[in-house]
Each structure stands twice: as C-alpha cells, then as structure tokens.
Design a protein around this motif. Structure first.
Motif, PDB file in Angstrom:
ATOM      1  N   ILE A   1       0.891  -1.163   0.000  1.00  0.00           N
ATOM      2  CA  ILE A   1       0.000   0.000   0.000  1.00  0.00           C
ATOM      3  C   ILE A   1       0.920   1.200   0.000  1.00  0.00           C
ATOM      4  CG2 ILE A   1      -1.842   1.228   1.208  1.00  0.00           C
ATOM      5  CD1 ILE A   1      -2.672  -1.401   2.445  1.00  0.00           C
ATOM      6  N   TRP A   2       1.144   1.764  -1.186  1.00  0.00           N
ATOM      7  CA  TRP A   2       2.176   2.776  -1.348  1.00  0.00           C
ATOM      8  C   TRP A   2       1.977   3.973  -0.430  1.00  0.00           C
ATOM      9  CZ3 TRP A   2       6.247   1.050  -3.774  1.00  0.00           C
ATOM     10  CH2 TRP A   2       6.103   0.084  -4.788  1.00  0.00           C
TER      11      TRP A   2
ATOM     12  N   HIS B   1       3.922   4.718 -14.312  1.00  0.00           N
ATOM     13  CA  HIS B   1       4.001   5.156 -12.918  1.00  0.00           C
ATOM     14  C   HIS B   1       3.089   6.345 -12.622  1.00  0.00           C
ATOM     15  CE1 HIS B   1       7.048   7.245 -15.346  1.00  0.00           C
ATOM     16  NE2 HIS B   1       6.870   8.280 -14.551  1.00  0.00           N
ATOM     17  N   LEU B   2       2.599   7.019 -13.669  1.00  0.00           N
ATOM     18  CA  LEU B   2       1.741   8.187 -13.483  1.00  0.00           C
ATOM     19  C   LEU B   2       0.262   7.832 -13.455  1.00  0.00           C
ATOM     20  CD1 LEU B   2       3.545  10.669 -15.920  1.00  0.00           C
ATOM     21  CD2 LEU B   2       3.861  10.438 -13.447  1.00  0.00           C
ATOM     22  N   HIS B   3      -0.089   6.583 -13.781  1.00  0.00           N
ATOM     23  CA  HIS B   3      -1.493   6.180 -13.885  1.00  0.00           C
ATOM     24  C   HIS B   3      -1.828   5.147 -12.814  1.00  0.00           C
ATOM     25  CE1 HIS B   3      -2.024   8.326 -17.664  1.00  0.00           C
ATOM     26  NE2 HIS B   3      -0.887   7.810 -18.074  1.00  0.00           N
ATOM     27  N   PRO B   4      -2.756   5.453 -11.914  1.00  0.00           N
ATOM     28  CA  PRO B   4      -3.068   4.538 -10.811  1.00  0.00           C
ATOM     29  C   PRO B   4      -3.484   3.142 -11.261  1.00  0.00           C
ATOM     30  CG  PRO B   4      -4.035   6.695 -10.420  1.00  0.00           C
ATOM     31  CD  PRO B   4      -3.497   6.720 -11.820  1.00  0.00           C
ATOM     32  N   GLY B   5      -4.219   3.040 -12.390  1.00  0.00           N
ATOM     33  CA  GLY B   5      -4.674   1.727 -12.845  1.00  0.00           C
ATOM     34  C   GLY B   5      -3.523   0.785 -13.169  1.00  0.00           C
ATOM     35  N   PRO B   6      -2.677   1.114 -14.167  1.00  0.00           N
ATOM     36  CA  PRO B   6      -1.521   0.263 -14.454  1.00  0.00           C
ATOM     37  C   PRO B   6      -0.591   0.101 -13.265  1.00  0.00           C
ATOM     38  CG  PRO B   6      -1.921   1.765 -16.279  1.00  0.00           C
ATOM     39  CD  PRO B   6      -2.834   2.190 -15.164  1.00  0.00           C
ATOM     40  N   LEU B   7      -0.423   1.145 -12.472  1.00  0.00           N
ATOM     41  CA  LEU B   7       0.464   1.047 -11.304  1.00  0.00           C
ATOM     42  C   LEU B   7      -0.039   0.000 -10.325  1.00  0.00           C
ATOM     43  CD1 LEU B   7       2.770   1.970  -9.503  1.00  0.00           C
ATOM     44  CD2 LEU B   7       1.332   3.855  -8.714  1.00  0.00           C
TER      45      LEU B   7
ATOM     46  N   ILE C   1      10.299   9.938  -9.193  1.00  0.00           N
ATOM     47  CA  ILE C   1      10.557   9.184  -7.961  1.00  0.00           C
ATOM     48  C   ILE C   1      11.338  10.006  -6.949  1.00  0.00           C
ATOM     49  CG2 ILE C   1      12.757   8.140  -8.663  1.00  0.00           C
ATOM     50  CD1 ILE C   1       9.831   6.484  -6.736  1.00  0.00           C
ATOM     51  N   THR C   2      11.960  11.080  -7.411  1.00  0.00           N
ATOM     52  CA  THR C   2      12.754  11.912  -6.503  1.00  0.00           C
ATOM     53  C   THR C   2      11.967  13.105  -5.970  1.00  0.00           C
ATOM     54  OG1 THR C   2      14.769  11.313  -7.693  1.00  0.00           O
ATOM     55  CG2 THR C   2      14.877  13.260  -6.277  1.00  0.00           C
ATOM     56  N   ALA C   3      11.182  13.741  -6.845  1.00  0.00           N
ATOM     57  CA  ALA C   3      10.629  15.042  -6.475  1.00  0.00           C
ATOM     58  C   ALA C   3       9.117  15.153  -6.536  1.00  0.00           C
ATOM     59  CB  ALA C   3      11.235  16.117  -7.384  1.00  0.00           C
ATOM     60  N   SER C   4       8.408  14.128  -6.971  1.00  0.00           N
ATOM     61  CA  SER C   4       6.957  14.265  -7.117  1.00  0.00           C
ATOM     62  C   SER C   4       6.267  14.279  -5.755  1.00  0.00           C
ATOM     63  CB  SER C   4       6.406  13.110  -7.955  1.00  0.00           C
ATOM     64  OG  SER C   4       6.491  11.892  -7.232  1.00  0.00           O
ATOM     65  N   ASP C   5       5.047  14.808  -5.746  1.00  0.00           N
ATOM     66  CA  ASP C   5       4.248  14.800  -4.514  1.00  0.00           C
ATOM     67  C   ASP C   5       4.010  13.371  -4.049  1.00  0.00           C
ATOM     68  OD1 ASP C   5       4.142  17.543  -4.592  1.00  0.00           O
ATOM     69  OD2 ASP C   5       2.138  17.615  -5.512  1.00  0.00           O
ATOM     70  N   TRP C   6       3.796  12.453  -4.986  1.00  0.00           N
ATOM     71  CA  TRP C   6       3.548  11.042  -4.638  1.00  0.00           C
ATOM     72  C   TRP C   6       4.742  10.463  -3.895  1.00  0.00           C
ATOM     73  CZ3 TRP C   6       5.717   6.288  -5.368  1.00  0.00           C
ATOM     74  CH2 TRP C   6       4.908   5.164  -5.195  1.00  0.00           C
ATOM     75  N   ALA C   7       5.955  10.759  -4.375  1.00  0.00           N
ATOM     76  CA  ALA C   7       7.154  10.145  -3.802  1.00  0.00           C
ATOM     77  C   ALA C   7       7.554  10.765  -2.470  1.00  0.00           C
ATOM     78  CB  ALA C   7       8.315  10.256  -4.783  1.00  0.00           C
ATOM     79  N   THR C   8       7.180  12.010  -2.244  1.00  0.00           N
ATOM     80  CA  THR C   8       7.650  12.725  -1.054  1.00  0.00           C
ATOM     81  C   THR C   8       6.579  12.887   0.017  1.00  0.00           C
ATOM     82  OG1 THR C   8       7.134  14.846  -2.117  1.00  0.00           O
ATOM     83  CG2 THR C   8       9.377  13.987  -2.390  1.00  0.00           C
ATOM     84  N   ALA C   9       5.341  12.504  -0.274  1.00  0.00           N
ATOM     85  CA  ALA C   9       4.259  12.678   0.695  1.00  0.00           C
ATOM     86  C   ALA C   9       4.491  11.810   1.925  1.00  0.00           C
ATOM     87  CB  ALA C   9       2.918  12.335   0.052  1.00  0.00           C
ATOM     88  N   PRO C  10       4.147  12.315   3.116  1.00  0.00           N
ATOM     89  CA  PRO C  10       4.285  11.475   4.321  1.00  0.00           C
ATOM     90  C   PRO C  10       3.319  10.303   4.284  1.00  0.00           C
ATOM     91  CG  PRO C  10       3.117  13.521   4.822  1.00  0.00           C
ATOM     92  CD  PRO C  10       3.625  13.660   3.421  1.00  0.00           C
TER      93      PRO C  10
END
Length: 280
Positions: A45-46, A88-94, A157-166
């Motif tokens: 659960i990412w 990686h940008l699309h929730p379905g395939p991800l 993966i380094t700077a997106s909101d998804w990657a850095t969110a708590p």
C-alpha cells in the motif's frame, strides 16, 4: 562463482534469472537500489509507506518492470507494446503492476513452494489491462485523465508529490500491524504435476472428467492442464481459472446430455462435432 545481485527484490535463483539492468526505471547504470530488509514484509500500500521506503521499493519495482518488458518481447505477451513508459503516473496500471510484482516476489521467496505457473496465469490474465490508457502507447502521455503532465521516472521518484508525501494512515485496514495468519496446510497435499498416462488411466476409469478434446481434466474438484507433448499435466492453482473451467465443463455436459436425448428420440447414435468440441 558469485552472481551479481538483482536490481529488484528478491534476487532470483541463479538458474532462473540473470541480474536485470534497469533501463525503464531510470536508475544510474551499474547501481542497484538498496535491498530492503527481509524482515520488513511489504504490504504494497504505497500511500501507507514512509517516503524513503516508498521510493526504495518503487525503484525495485520499476527495475522489475523493465526486466519484465525485456523478457517478454513477443506475442501474446509483448509487454513493451502493453506497458507505457508513463505507467508510474497512472493509478490503474500502477496498481496492476504492483499486484503482479507482489505475486512474483511471493513465488520466488526463499522456501516458497508456490508453482511458477500461478504468476504467469495472472500475468496473462491482466496483461490486456496494462495498455490503459491506450493513447500513451500510441503517441504520448494522456494527461487528460488526471491532469498530470508527463514526468520521467527518475524525476518523478525523486521530487513528485507522490514520492515525497508522508505516510497516510489507511483506516479501512483491520489491525494493520497484525500479520495475517498463514493458511492451514491441506491434510493431503497434491503434487503439482501428473504424468499423462496417469491422467488417461483416471479418465478411462471414470475418476476424472475431461473437457471435450481439450487437455483439461478435473479430478476431485481440481483442474489439471496438459502438455501432452511433454507427457505431463500441471495442477491449476488459480481460483478464477478453476471457476471458468467448471463453467465450461457444465456447459459441455449440458450439451452432451442434449445430444443424448436427441439421439434417443430419433434412434440414432452418430457422433456429431458438437459432442467433441468443448465450449468456450
């Protein structure tokens, strides 16, 4: 001789897979993401992971996706034609790829006795859905679905909101810190393969049901699919495939019964093609 570590976890058995060099993941050539500790069993659960753990595991999964695409380049699993670069940008395939990756890890985990065929059953079943959205495969990134612009994987993966969110608490999990109990082992475990000769003997004796002319046989509720050129049948572990085969066998049996009634009424006994063909 020592074998290099894989760029994704777990390191596959040396006799099955070579180490993968992540190209689609965007990692620097020659560098592998740090292996997460084995004691930290991934829940996948990412949003519930802390940012560092999320980025590490996503890099591992992206390297695995890259390896999978270079592994399967021919139809029907030509994955480079099914998985867009912006997956990686699309929730379905991800989410689908996450599910497949978790299953791959489960099968290749040390001590696992799960059959490899269960992963490839799942991959074949879900591969058509990996092409969503189709525009991303045909031309460029489809930004109209969620309003996001294209960002390459290393930047994302380094700077997106998804990657850095708590980490976010997942409220719909029941006792999320409690491990799920392991399923009870069956009283009598079944083998994963049977010789074709044994299957034929069981069918001849009436202890197994064959699905028309297909190399598909049901024995005491369990389905077996055959590779008769290799002389073996493989047990089907997938519940959805089992349900589908049960449905087809019921349809086939109903057709056979209807043919028998017609023959009894007309006094004929000729075998028609419909008797032999299994329904789809």
């Amino acid at each position: 001789m020592t074998h290099p570590a894989s760029a994704f976890v777990p390191t596959p058995p040396a006799h099955r897979l070579a180490a993968a060099a992540p190209s689609q993941a965007g990692d620097t050539v020659g560098q592998s993401p740090a292996q997460p500790p084995e004691s930290a069993a991934p829940r996948w659960i990412w949003e519930a992971m802390d940012p560092g753990q999320r980025r590490t595991r996503m890099r591992h999964m992206a390297a695995w996706v890259s390896w999978l695409c270079t592994r399967h380049t021919e139809p029907p699993l030509a994955l480079q034609e099914k998985i867009p670069n912006c997956w990686h940008l699309h929730p379905g395939p991800l989410d689908i790829l996450t599910t497949l990756y978790a299953e791959w890890i489960r099968i290749h985990a040390p001590g696992s006795d799960l059959p490899l065929i269960s992963f490839y059953d799942a991959l074949a079943r879900h591969a058509p859905a990996l092409g969503y959205p189709g525009k991303c495969l045909r031309s460029g990134h489809d930004s109209q679905r969620d309003g996001s612009r294209f960002v390459d994987f290393p930047t994302w993966i380094t700077a997106s909101d998804w990657a850095t969110a708590p980490a976010t608490a997942i409220t719909f999990l029941i006792e999320p810190e409690t491990p799920m109990p392991a399923p009870a082992a069956p009283a009598h475990s079944q083998p994963d393969t049977l010789p074709t000769a044994d299957i034929a003997a069981l069918v001849e004796a009436g202890h197994a049901e064959r699905l028309g002319r297909l190399p598909a046989v049901r024995i005491e509720g369990t389905w077996w699919l055959g590779d008769e050129s290799a002389g073996i049948y493989v047990r089907v572990p997938d519940p959805q495939l089992t349900v589908d085969l049960d449905r087809r066998l019921a349809k086939y049996a109903a057709g056979q019964a209807a043919i028998a009634r017609q023959q009894a009424a007309t006094g004929t006994s000729a075998t028609t093609p419909a008797q032999e063909e299994a329904p789809r």
